[in-house]
Scaffold this motif. Structure first.
Motif, mmCIF file in Angstrom:
data_model
loop_
_atom_site.group_PDB
_atom_site.id
_atom_site.type_symbol
_atom_site.label_atom_id
_atom_site.label_comp_id
_atom_site.label_asym_id
_atom_site.label_seq_id
_atom_site.Cartn_x
_atom_site.Cartn_y
_atom_site.Cartn_z
ATOM 1 N N THR A 150 -9.251 29.382 -2.988
ATOM 2 C CA THR A 150 -10.550 29.705 -3.581
ATOM 3 C C THR A 150 -10.737 28.998 -4.919
ATOM 4 O O THR A 150 -11.848 28.590 -5.265
ATOM 5 N N SER B 213 -11.614 25.547 -4.137
ATOM 6 C CA SER B 213 -13.004 25.518 -3.673
ATOM 7 C C SER B 213 -13.980 25.468 -4.845
ATOM 8 O O SER B 213 -14.926 24.659 -4.845
ATOM 9 N N SER B 214 -13.769 26.325 -5.833
ATOM 10 C CA SER B 214 -14.679 26.333 -6.983
ATOM 11 C C SER B 214 -14.602 25.019 -7.754
ATOM 12 O O SER B 214 -15.618 24.512 -8.250
ATOM 13 N N VAL C 7 -12.980 28.235 0.654
ATOM 14 C CA VAL C 7 -13.307 29.556 0.132
ATOM 15 C C VAL C 7 -13.342 30.592 1.247
ATOM 16 O O VAL C 7 -12.957 31.752 1.047
ATOM 17 N N THR D 58 -13.821 33.844 -5.758
ATOM 18 C CA THR D 58 -14.617 33.571 -4.559
ATOM 19 C C THR D 58 -16.105 33.629 -4.864
ATOM 20 O O THR D 58 -16.878 32.763 -4.447
ATOM 21 N N SER E 56 -17.170 30.618 -6.875
ATOM 22 C CA SER E 56 -17.267 29.434 -6.027
ATOM 23 C C SER E 56 -18.575 29.429 -5.245
ATOM 24 O O SER E 56 -19.252 28.403 -5.141
#
Length: 431
Positions: free
Chosen positions: A201, A204-205, A233, A275, A278
């Protein structure tokens, strides 16, 4: 489950005591050298991946300053954020060098780390620490000081791919070892189990942050980054949420975690907030990149696709913000219960307070910008100030602890210089 420490727990089982017949002391310089070599060798040997949590904490602070609702565009605050970013980057390089040195001097430590049910989890702090450096470089250096063009963004993009690979490998390797090698009991479940799955996560961000300026130079590369970030994510949060649910069940049926795990109480909130953050960064990326003006996909060429995905993603992020707020209450309850039961000793695990709360502060400010809500902006500013205050306190306590230890080392050297015949005992006392 007590977090490992590089300066608290010192396993000297593999250290062979220096014998008088092997190390002959003739002068005070020989004593100093013998004590110093063993002192620093032990520091390297006992260095753990847990200390990359310090990089995570120090990395989120300048990012929160760059998103602060007041003065974030002013030169003084930008200089402060830049200074903190470079300071964290220097510490990251130093920690990487320590880690490499440790595994060169003690190659068996690498296998021992993967065979340890706790140390395996904290390996995940390395890619997350790297992620804070990459994501911080975009608003602080590229946007804040308008530094670097295409080449700078593509360097960050390349390091993001490296971060993705490391994160995915650590996630599934840790999951494999947790299933096949380690025996865990539900009543002893720790929120630190979530660590390996938060890596995806975080990556992902970072990808969503990098994709925005990347779109200026290549929409196809930006779109690829967005899709990979979406996959990361989803998978990362799905795995983390299962463990968050198990940890909540553990509290219901077996009570609050022990005092040694009190400062890990914010870990689940960090996974939720990361999460949500993101997704909150992903939402405007969907709106800016869609619709496509090429290809045959009706879905991607539809003018309604971008706003629809924006609304869905933003709604999901808002739900996660609420869940994060609820978990803050659980975390405070856990810390209160632990403090009432027994004194909470200061240690490296305290650094785990900073990153989750810093992410939640950024997440709140981001929602305020997307929803044009001053309520969220003010809440984000308050949480940012609280996080910075806690960070300053923990950093000061850590520095004070190390200064005391260094003073103790200097006293030991002076004692050894006065009693050169007993230098071997002094060397062993540094272990």
């Amino acid at each position: 489950m007590t977090a490992p420490s590089s300066n608290v727990s010192r396993d000297t089982s593999i250290l062979k005591p220096l014998q008088p017949e092997k190390v002959q002391i003739y002068g005070t310089h020989d004593v100093d050298d013998a004590v110093s070599r063993t002192f620093w060798k032990n520091r390297v040997k006992n260095f753990q991946f847990l200390w990359f949590a310090v990089i995570m904490a120090n990395g989120i602070i300048p990012t929160t300053l760059s998103h602060f609702i007041v003065g974030s565009t002013t030169l003084p605050l930008r200089i402060v954020a830049l200074t903190l970013w470079f300071n964290n980057f220097a510490w990251f390089i130093f920690f990487v060098c320590l880690t490499i040195t440790r595994y060169i001097i003690h190659p068996s430590s690498w296998r021992a780390a993967f065979n340890h049910p706790v140390l395996t989890l904290y390996i995940a702090t390395f890619p997350m620490g790297l992620g804070t450096i990459i994501s911080g470089a975009v608003p602080i250096i590229h946007t804040g000081f308008n530094f670097g063009g295409r080449s700078f963004i593509y360097v960050l993009w390349a390091f993001w791919w490296l971060d993705v690979v490391i994160s995915v490998v650590i996630t599934f390797v840790a999951l494999y070892f947790m299933i096949t090698h380690f025996e865990y009991e539900v009543e002893k479940l720790s929120s630190a189990w979530i660590f390996p799955f938060v890596t995806m996560t975080v990556a992902s961000s970072v990808g969503n942050v990098v994709s925005a300026p990347l779109a200026t130079y290549s929409r196809s590369h930006a779109w690829l980054t967005i899709i990979i970030s979406l996959i990361l994510v989803i998978v990362g949060f799905a795995l983390a949420w299962n463990l968050i649910s198990a940890f909540f069940q553990r509290m219901i049926f077996h009570g609050m975690p022990p005092v040694s795990q009190a400062m890990q109480a914010f870990f689940p909130m960090g996974a939720i907030a990361q999460t949500g953050y993101s997704l909150s960064v992903l939402a405007p990326n969907f709106e800016s990149q869609l619709p496509f003006d090429h290809g045959d996909s009706t879905f991607l060429r539809s003018p309604a696709t971008g706003p629809t995905l924006f609304a869905i993603t933003l709604a999901a992020a808002f739900v996660l913000w609420i869940l994060g707020a609820a978990w803050i209450i659980f975390a405070l309850m856990s810390i209160y219960y632990a403090a009432k039961t027994d004194s909470i000793k200061f240690g490296p695990s305290w650094w785990g307070l900073i990153f989750p709360n810093g992410v939640y502060a950024n997440f709140t400010v981001q929602l305020g910008n997307l929803l044009d809500s001053n309520v969220f902006r003010i809440l984000g500013a308050i949480w940012t100030c609280l996080t910075i205050a806690v960070w300053a306190y923990i950093a000061a306590r850590t520095l004070y602890s190390h200064v005391r230890e260094e003073i103790g080392f200097i006293r030991l050297r002076l004692h050894a210089r006065k009693t050169g015949h007993d230098a071997n005992r002094a060397v062993k006392e540094t272990a």
